[in-house]
Design a protein around this motif. Structure first.
Motif, PDB file in Angstrom:
ATOM      1  N   ASN A 131      -2.323  39.654  38.566  1.00  0.00           N
ATOM      2  CA  ASN A 131      -1.268  38.781  38.905  1.00  0.00           C
ATOM      3  C   ASN A 131      -1.404  37.231  39.113  1.00  0.00           C
ATOM      4  N   SER A 132      -2.201  36.799  38.409  1.00  0.00           N
ATOM      5  CA  SER A 132      -2.557  35.289  39.073  1.00  0.00           C
ATOM      6  C   SER A 132      -2.109  34.481  37.836  1.00  0.00           C
ATOM      7  N   TRP A 133      -1.497  33.293  37.860  1.00  0.00           N
ATOM      8  CA  TRP A 133      -1.239  32.464  36.903  1.00  0.00           C
ATOM      9  C   TRP A 133      -2.324  31.873  36.203  1.00  0.00           C
ATOM     10  N   LEU A 134      -3.036  31.708  37.233  1.00  0.00           N
ATOM     11  CA  LEU A 134      -4.402  30.754  37.033  1.00  0.00           C
ATOM     12  C   LEU A 134      -5.259  31.394  35.904  1.00  0.00           C
ATOM     13  N   HIS A 135      -5.537  32.887  35.908  1.00  0.00           N
ATOM     14  CA  HIS A 135      -6.216  33.492  35.109  1.00  0.00           C
ATOM     15  C   HIS A 135      -5.289  34.057  34.054  1.00  0.00           C
ATOM     16  N   PHE A 136      -4.044  33.884  34.125  1.00  0.00           N
ATOM     17  CA  PHE A 136      -3.192  34.449  32.773  1.00  0.00           C
ATOM     18  C   PHE A 136      -3.483  34.142  31.335  1.00  0.00           C
ATOM     19  N   PRO A 137      -3.659  32.837  31.372  1.00  0.00           N
ATOM     20  CA  PRO A 137      -3.694  32.233  29.854  1.00  0.00           C
ATOM     21  C   PRO A 137      -5.053  32.808  29.308  1.00  0.00           C
ATOM     22  N   LYS A 138      -6.225  32.918  30.167  1.00  0.00           N
ATOM     23  CA  LYS A 138      -7.560  33.420  29.783  1.00  0.00           C
ATOM     24  C   LYS A 138      -7.341  34.948  29.174  1.00  0.00           C
ATOM     25  N   HIS A 139      -6.732  35.693  29.978  1.00  0.00           N
ATOM     26  CA  HIS A 139      -6.568  37.152  29.471  1.00  0.00           C
ATOM     27  C   HIS A 139      -5.621  37.265  28.461  1.00  0.00           C
ATOM     28  N   LEU A 140      -4.500  36.125  28.278  1.00  0.00           N
ATOM     29  CA  LEU A 140      -3.450  36.252  27.137  1.00  0.00           C
ATOM     30  C   LEU A 140      -4.179  36.070  26.107  1.00  0.00           C
ATOM     31  N   ILE A 141      -5.065  35.049  25.856  1.00  0.00           N
ATOM     32  CA  ILE A 141      -5.775  34.710  24.716  1.00  0.00           C
ATOM     33  C   ILE A 141      -6.607  36.025  24.154  1.00  0.00           C
ATOM     34  N   GLN A 142      -7.544  36.434  25.017  1.00  0.00           N
ATOM     35  CA  GLN A 142      -8.468  37.639  24.785  1.00  0.00           C
ATOM     36  C   GLN A 142      -7.538  39.001  24.416  1.00  0.00           C
ATOM     37  N   GLN A 143      -6.450  38.962  24.640  1.00  0.00           N
ATOM     38  CA  GLN A 143      -5.686  40.349  24.362  1.00  0.00           C
ATOM     39  C   GLN A 143      -4.891  39.809  23.039  1.00  0.00           C
ATOM     40  N   VAL A 144      -4.548  38.866  22.834  1.00  0.00           N
ATOM     41  CA  VAL A 144      -4.014  38.542  21.279  1.00  0.00           C
ATOM     42  C   VAL A 144      -4.951  38.543  20.274  1.00  0.00           C
ATOM     43  N   CYS A 145      -6.271  38.172  20.584  1.00  0.00           N
ATOM     44  CA  CYS A 145      -7.070  37.898  19.394  1.00  0.00           C
ATOM     45  C   CYS A 145      -7.949  39.404  19.534  1.00  0.00           C
TER      46      CYS A 145
END
Length: 494
Positions: free
Chosen positions: A209-223
C-alpha cells in the motif's frame, strides 16, 4: 440474496450427504473432539476472503477475490466482487441473448484458417468448447464499457480476443442470468484472466500500500503476472454477452480429454506472459488444436512491422521530398517516391492478396472436412472477396494518391495519421457495412445466404443424396413389380 430454489436444480448425487453421515458416526467413536470437515471448493480464486463468512450470496457462489499480504505486512486485503456476485445479489442481470435455434454466420479468424461463430444463446455451449470474447483491458470497471467493447467485437470493429475453455454444459440460465449445468451448479470455465479491480488490488497488496513501491510492482505484474489461471464462473462475462466459439468436430471422448487437461492446467500451468504464454497459447494447447501457439501474437507482430514500414515510408516522403531541395534530391524524386510506395502501399497489397488466397484455400478445405456448410462457404468467399476489393480500392487508392496532397502544410500531420491507419480504417468501415447487411438478411429472411447453397455439410449432403437415390430405386422396383403382376394374371387366366 440467493436465487430462488426453483431456479437451481437439485443434485441427484447424494454421496456428499452420505459422506457427512458416515464421518459423523466415526467421529462419535473417536476420542478426539469432532471438527467440522471443510468441503473442497470448486473455485480457485478467493484467497483471504474465502475464509470469511459471507452469507450475502448462495452457497455455491464463488468467494470474493482477495490477495494474501506478504509476511510481516500490515496491509488489510479487500474483497473484490466480480459480475457474478452482482447478478446473484440481484443488483443487475446478465445480458445474454436467447435465440437458441438461430445459427449465426461464420467468421474467419486472424490466422486465416480457423472458423468461429458468435453464439445466439449460452445454452449452446458445451464442455470442451474453445470460446472467445472481445479482449477488454478495462473489464469490470463499468458494465456499460464492458458491453460496448463486447458489441464492438460483435460488429467486427475489434479483432483481439480473449480465449477460454468451457468445463460444463450450459443447461439453463437462472432468474438472475447465471448459466448453470444440468446438476444446477454454476457453469464454469478455465482461463487466464484478471479484472482491473483485481489487478489494482493485487498490486496494492504487493506494494504494501505504498505509492513508492507501486510502480515497481505494477511493471512486474504487467509483464509477468497480469493474469492468472483460474476456474471461474461463465457468468463473470454476463456484461459482455457476445461470445464466440471456434468451429470444431469434437467427440465425447475428446471433450472429456479437453476438460481433464484443462483441470490439470489449474494445478500445473505456465507463468503468464503476454507474448509467449498467454490465454490463447494455453487454450490452444488443451483444445482440439493441441498446439502451444498464438496466431494473434503473430498477427500483432506483423501489424506492428507494417506500421513501422509505413512510418519509414512517411519519413522518405517527408524528409527527402519536402525538406530537401538540392539538385540530387530533385533528380532522385522518383526513387524517393518508389521507396514510399514500397513501404506503405506494397505491404498492404501483399497482405490483401495473401490473406484472401490463403483464406479461400482454407475455407474450401474446411468445407471438404465437413466443418462448414455450403451456405457458410459461399458466404465467407463472397464476404472476404468484397473485403479484399473494398480495402484494395479504398486503402491502396488513398496511399497511392497521398503524396499529391503533401503541398498543403496545414494538414500534413492529419494526413500522416491517415496514411498510417488507412488500411485499418477501411477494414473497419467494410466490417461495419458487412455486419449491417448480414443482420438485415438474418432479420428479414432468417438466413445469411439466399442464392443456391445448402445449410448442410458436405457429408450430410451426400447422405441425403444417397437416401434419395435409395428411395427412388425402391420406388422404381415397386413400380416394375406392379406392372408385371397384371401381365402374369392375364396370362394365367388365358
Amino acid at each position: 440474496m440467493s436465487p430462488p430454489p426453483e431456479q437451481i436444480l437439485p443434485n441427484s448425487d447424494d454421496s456428499s450427504s452420505k459422506d457427512v453421515i458416515s464421518s459423523g458416526s466415526e467421529s462419535a467413536n473417536s476420542p478426539l473432539p469432532a471438527t467440522p470437515e471443510k468441503r473442497k471448493s470448486r473455485w480457485t480464486k478467493g484467497g483471504a476472503a474465502e475464509e470469511a463468512d459471507d452469507s450475502t450470496f448462495s452457497q455455491d457462489a464463488p468467494p470474493p477475490t482477495s490477495f494474501t499480504p506478504p509476511p510481516g505486512s500490515d496491509v488489510v486485503p479487500r474483497k473484490i466482487l466480480t459480475p457474478v456476485h452482482h447478478f446473484m445479489a440481484g443488483s443487475r442481470r446478465a445480458l445474454w441473448g436467447d435465440l437458441a435455434n438461430v445459427t449465426q454466420p461464420p467468421r474467419v479468424y486472424v490466422d486465416g484458417r480457423s472458423i468461429f461463430r458468435e453464439i445466439s444463446s449460452v445454452t449452446q455451449l458445451r464442455r470442451g468448447d474453445h470460446c472467445m470474447t472481445t479482449l477488454n483491458m478495462l473489464r469490470c470497471l463499468s458494465p456499460q464499457v464492458d458491453y460496448l467493447v463486447s458489441l464492438a467485437g460483435s460488429l467486427e470493429l475489434l479483432h483481439c480476443y480473449h480465449h477460454f475453455i468451457m468445463l460444463d454444459d450450459v443447461a439453463v440460465v437462472d432468474a438472475y442470468g447465471v448459466p448453470r449445468n444440468k446438476e444446477g451448479q454454476i457453469a464454469t470455465i478455465v482461463e487466464y484472466s484478471n479484472t482491473m479491480p483485481e489487478f489494482y488490488e493485487e498490486v496494492r497488496v504487493l506494494s504494501l500500500n505504498s505509492w513508492l513501491h507501486f510502480p515497481k510492482h505494477l511493471i512486474q505484474q504487467v509483464c509477468l503476472g497480469k493474469a492468472h489461471c483460474h476456474r471461474v464462473p461463465l457468468a463473470d462475462y454476463g456484461d459482455m454477452p457476445h461470445i464466440f466459439r471456434i468451429e470444431e468436430r469434437l467427440s465425447e471422448e475428446e471433450r472429456e480429454r479437453i476438460v481433464r487437461d484443462s483441470e490439470r492446467l489449474l494445478e500445473d500451468h505456465p507463468t503468464y506472459n503476454m507474448f509467449w504464454a498467454n490465454c490463447e497459447h494455453t487454450t490452444n494447447m488443451v483444445s482440439g488444436a493441441k498446439k502451444f501457439t498464438s496466431p494473434e501474437v503473430h498477427f500483432m507482430f506483423w501489424s506492428l512491422f507494417r506500421y513501422l514500414l509505413t512510418l519509414v515510408g512517411l519519413a522518405f516522403l517527408h524528409f527527402l521530398t519536402l525538406r530537401c531541395y538540392s539538385r540530387y534530391c530533385l533528380q532522385d524524386f522518383q526513387w524517393t517516391l518508389g521507396a514510399y510506395y514500397a513501404c506503405t502501399a506494397l505491404p498492404v497489397l501483399l497482405q490483401i492478396l495473401v490473406q484472401f488466397s490463403r483464406m479461400a484455400w482454407n475455407m474450401v478445405s474446411c468445407y471438404l472436412q465437413n466443418l462448414i456448410s455450403k451456405d457458410d462457404l459461399y458466404h465467407l468467399l463472397l464476404k472476404e472477396l468484397c473485403r479484399a476489393i473494398f480495402n484494395g480500392v479504398l486503402a491502396l487508392g488513398f496511399l497511392v494518391w497521398a503524396p499529391d496532397f503533401w503541398h498543403f502544410k496545414e494538414g500534413r500531420l492529419a494526413l500522416s495519421v491517415a496514411v498510417v491507419f488507412a488500411y485499418y480504417a477501411s477494414d473497419m468501415v467494410y466490417a461495419l457495412m458487412a455486419q449491417v447487411v448480414t443482420r438485415l438478411l438474418m432479420n428479414n429472411h432468417g438466413k445469411y445466404w439466399l442464392i443456391g447453397g445448402s445449410c448442410l455439410t458436405r457429408e450430410q449432403e451426400l447422405e441425403v443424396k444417397a437416401q434419395a437415390l435409395s428411395e427412388k430405386t425402391q420406388a422404381l422396383s415397386k413400380t416394375g413389380l406392379g406392372q408385371k403382376a397384371p401381365r402374369r394374371k392375364a396370362q394365367k387366366m388365358a
